[in-house]
Write an enzyme that holds these catalytic residues in place. Structure first.
Site, PDB file in Angstrom:
ATOM      1  N   ASN A 209       6.894  13.158  55.189  1.00 57.40           N
ATOM      2  CA  ASN A 209       6.162  12.559  54.066  1.00 57.40           C
ATOM      3  C   ASN A 209       6.066  11.053  54.286  1.00 57.40           C
ATOM      4  O   ASN A 209       6.632  10.516  55.226  1.00 57.40           O
ATOM      5  CB  ASN A 209       6.818  12.921  52.727  1.00 57.40           C
ATOM      6  CG  ASN A 209       8.220  12.362  52.620  1.00 57.40           C
ATOM      7  OD1 ASN A 209       8.407  11.153  52.551  1.00 57.40           O
ATOM      8  ND2 ASN A 209       9.227  13.234  52.634  1.00 57.40           N
ATOM      9  N   LYS A 339      16.213  17.303  35.115  1.00 52.87           N
ATOM     10  CA  LYS A 339      16.704  17.089  36.484  1.00 52.87           C
ATOM     11  C   LYS A 339      18.181  16.654  36.472  1.00 52.87           C
ATOM     12  O   LYS A 339      18.979  17.097  37.287  1.00 52.87           O
ATOM     13  CB  LYS A 339      15.851  16.008  37.153  1.00 52.87           C
ATOM     14  CG  LYS A 339      15.518  16.295  38.573  1.00 52.87           C
ATOM     15  CD  LYS A 339      14.364  15.461  39.086  1.00 52.87           C
ATOM     16  CE  LYS A 339      13.037  16.204  38.968  1.00 52.87           C
ATOM     17  NZ  LYS A 339      11.900  15.415  39.436  1.00 52.87           N
ATOM     18  N   LYS A 343      20.781  19.039  38.441  1.00 47.46           N
ATOM     19  CA  LYS A 343      21.443  18.526  39.656  1.00 47.46           C
ATOM     20  C   LYS A 343      22.894  18.143  39.384  1.00 47.46           C
ATOM     21  O   LYS A 343      23.691  18.067  40.294  1.00 47.46           O
ATOM     22  CB  LYS A 343      20.699  17.316  40.197  1.00 47.46           C
ATOM     23  CG  LYS A 343      19.213  17.611  40.416  1.00 47.46           C
ATOM     24  CD  LYS A 343      18.707  17.021  41.693  1.00 47.46           C
ATOM     25  CE  LYS A 343      17.236  17.323  41.861  1.00 47.46           C
ATOM     26  NZ  LYS A 343      16.782  17.150  43.227  1.00 47.46           N
TER      27      LYS A 343
HETATM   28  N1  CTP Z   1      16.828  14.937  46.489  1.00 42.29           N
HETATM   29  C1  CTP Z   1      17.820  15.196  47.417  1.00 42.29           C
HETATM   30  N2  CTP Z   1      17.707  16.280  48.241  1.00 42.29           N
HETATM   31  C2  CTP Z   1      16.642  17.091  48.153  1.00 42.29           C
HETATM   32  C3  CTP Z   1      15.626  16.815  47.216  1.00 42.29           C
HETATM   33  C4  CTP Z   1      15.754  15.732  46.398  1.00 42.29           C
HETATM   34  O1  CTP Z   1      18.795  14.453  47.498  1.00 42.29           O
HETATM   35  N3  CTP Z   1      16.558  18.126  48.970  1.00 42.29           N
HETATM   36  C5  CTP Z   1      17.008  13.790  45.571  1.00 42.29           C
HETATM   37  C6  CTP Z   1      16.071  12.649  45.839  1.00 42.29           C
HETATM   38  O2  CTP Z   1      16.673  11.712  46.725  1.00 42.29           O
HETATM   39  C7  CTP Z   1      15.893  12.055  44.442  1.00 42.29           C
HETATM   40  C8  CTP Z   1      15.909  13.273  43.579  1.00 42.29           C
HETATM   41  O3  CTP Z   1      16.680  14.238  44.274  1.00 42.29           O
HETATM   42  O4  CTP Z   1      16.999  11.262  44.070  1.00 42.29           O
HETATM   43  C9  CTP Z   1      14.514  13.786  43.346  1.00 42.29           C
HETATM   44  O5  CTP Z   1      14.599  15.057  42.890  1.00 42.29           O
HETATM   45  P1  CTP Z   1      13.441  16.128  43.077  1.00 42.29           P
HETATM   46  O6  CTP Z   1      13.899  17.365  42.387  1.00 42.29           O
HETATM   47  O7  CTP Z   1      13.039  16.253  44.484  1.00 42.29           O
HETATM   48  O8  CTP Z   1      12.360  15.460  42.252  1.00 42.29           O
HETATM   49  P2  CTP Z   1      10.920  15.069  42.596  1.00 42.29           P
HETATM   50  O9  CTP Z   1      10.822  14.520  43.964  1.00 42.29           O
HETATM   51  O10 CTP Z   1      10.509  14.187  41.489  1.00 42.29           O
HETATM   52  O11 CTP Z   1      10.199  16.484  42.644  1.00 42.29           O
HETATM   53  P3  CTP Z   1       9.794  17.578  41.543  1.00 42.29           P
HETATM   54  O12 CTP Z   1       9.522  16.837  40.270  1.00 42.29           O
HETATM   55  O13 CTP Z   1       8.618  18.182  42.181  1.00 42.29           O
HETATM   56  O14 CTP Z   1      10.957  18.516  41.425  1.00 42.29           O
END
Ligand code: CTP
Length: 413
Positions: A209, A339, A343
């Site tokens: 990306n 989130k 998480k």
């Molecule tokens: N993150 C991570 N490992 C992953 C995916 C995300 O550590 N495999 C962390 C990113 O560094 C960030 C946060 O999680 O701190 C973002 O969460 P994510 O769920 O990926 O959110 P978005 O990118 O906003 O995506 P979406 O809203 O589509 O879920």
């Protein structure tokens, strides 16, 4: 504490400007370097020559002085400092900064700086108490400008009240407090993820990306500047490694997670990487060939580990503060709250990336810090300022071990 610190001193017009010379002397005695900007009105009260002899540097005066601009742009001037001090700060210079006016070198440097600003106001008591000045004061405080004084007493104009500039010793103490806060995280260990991850399809192709890593790198630099022993785990980016930070370079999400695990234990973890959510189920050992038929290969993907969630659920090795970022285009706080819960982290810095926000492709962003207690909305800030604000917010929540004894019981660990 002040040794090696770089201070940009703005001297505006006021009878108290003579006291500023004493301040310069004391700062230099303590090993700080001082660069002075003198306003036109300021030059009515102190001579450029006396300031230049005390600072040991030239005195910067005119915005359109070509020599100055060639040697050092006004933007550079304001950013090369660790702290900007305005002494005396007149009602006029406070009004200019509060309203964003930049019509001379001093006000331009103040508007262009990304460093903390400390003001020592000095003016007539009526001017200080005027609702316009008080409203400017509130605006500036809200934007994190710090103030020392003014004190109460007799004034040069014959009136009595608040308006006397703080004494040089008081301004010096405020400057030292400012730098002490900068060392707020010393003794703490921090881990930051940054950049994209590249997920290999074969030895030459990958899924990735466009993350630049600028926010994550700025966070690592700000935590290090606040004194934390910082490890940065970064995917492939075109940025230099931040100074004073242990930087580990990885490619894939799995490598990033392994490097993060290696860096444990830490007290602070900030996940700013744009980790790929999926990776190819298989990585070909040799370059995939087109072959004779024209059919494209089908890609099968498997989910990547979630580094933020994994760090949040490390049991006894869990960092005390785990922080993630979220990019949202709608229902920002609601999504960020979800989130946070899914998480298991402590804070989510939710970024408004809706087209109306102008964040995408821009240098500025609007952050909403979401935690279990609610939402704290920050003003629109550049990424570096977001990083600095985050570092100081972490410092308030998790002060350095040696500082806890000076705090009230409720905050101490
Ligand atoms: N993150 C991570 N490992 C992953 C995916 C995300 O550590 N495999 C962390 C990113 O560094 C960030 C946060 O999680 O701190 C973002 O969460 P994510 O769920 O990926 O959110 P978005 O990118 O906003 O995506 P979406 O809203 O589509 O879920």
């Amino acid at each position: 504490m002040l040794s090696g610190r770089r201070i940009l001193l703005v001297v505006a017009g006021g009878i108290a400007a003579y006291k500023t010379l004493e301040l310069v002397r004391r700062l230099r005695e303590r090993g700080a370097s001082v660069r002075a900007v003198l306003t036109r009105a300021g030059a009515e009260f102190v001579t450029p020559l006396s300031l230049a002899s005390l600072t040991g540097d030239k005195v910067y005066r005119e915005l359109f002085d070509l020599t100055d601009e060639a040697e050092m742009g006004h933007i550079q001037l304001s950013r090369d400092a660790d702290l900007v001090v305005v002494a005396p700060a007149t009602a006029d210079i406070m009004a200019k900064l509060a309203t964003g006016r930049a019509d001379d070198l001093a006000s331009t440097a103040l508007l262009a700086t990304d460093k903390p600003v400390l003001m020592a106001p000095a003016m007539n008591v009526r001017m200080w108490e005027h609702p316009a000045t008080q409203s400017n004061l509130e605006t500036l405080k809200r934007r994190a400008t710090r103030f020392v004084g003014p004190n109460q007493g007799d004034m040069a104009c014959g009136e009595y009240g608040y308006g006397r500039m703080a004494e040089p010793a008081e301004i010096l103490a405020a400057i030292e407090t400012q730098f002490r806060a900068a060392g707020r995280l010393s003794g703490r260990r921090a881990l930051v993820t940054s950049g994209p991850t590249f997920e290999a399809l074969d030895p030459v192709r990958f899924l990735g990306n466009r993350s630049s890593g600028r926010q994550g790198h700025a966070v690592a630099a700000a935590l290090a500047a606040a004194g934390a022993e910082t490890t940065l785990v970064t995917g492939p980016v075109a940025l230099p490694d931040p100074a004073g930070v242990t930087t580990l370079h990885v490619e894939s999400a799995e490598e990033m997670l392994a490097a993060c695990r290696e860096a444990l234990p830490v007290e602070i973890a900030v996940c700013a990487a744009a980790v790929a959510d999926w990776r190819p189920a298989q990585t070909a050992e040799q370059k995939m060939k087109k072959g004779t038929d024209s059919r494209a290969p089908e890609l099968s993907l498997v989910p990547n580990p979630d580094i933020l969630a994994t760090l949040s659920q490390q049991g006894p090795q869990r960092p005390r503060l785990v922080i993630g970022f979220a990019a949202e285009t709608e229902n920002l706080v609601e999504h960020a709250g979800r989130k946070l819960a899914s998480k298991g982290c402590d804070w989510i810095l939710a970024n408004d990336v809706s087209p109306a926000s102008g964040t995408f492709g821009g240098d500025e962003t609007t952050i909403h810090l979401v935690d279990a207690a609610g939402v704290e909305s920050w003003p629109r800030l550049r990424k570096q300022a977001v990083a600095e604000r985050l570092a100081s917010r972490i410092g308030e929540t998790l002060p350095a071990p040696h500082m806890t004894e000076t705090l009230s019981e409720g905050v101490a660990e």
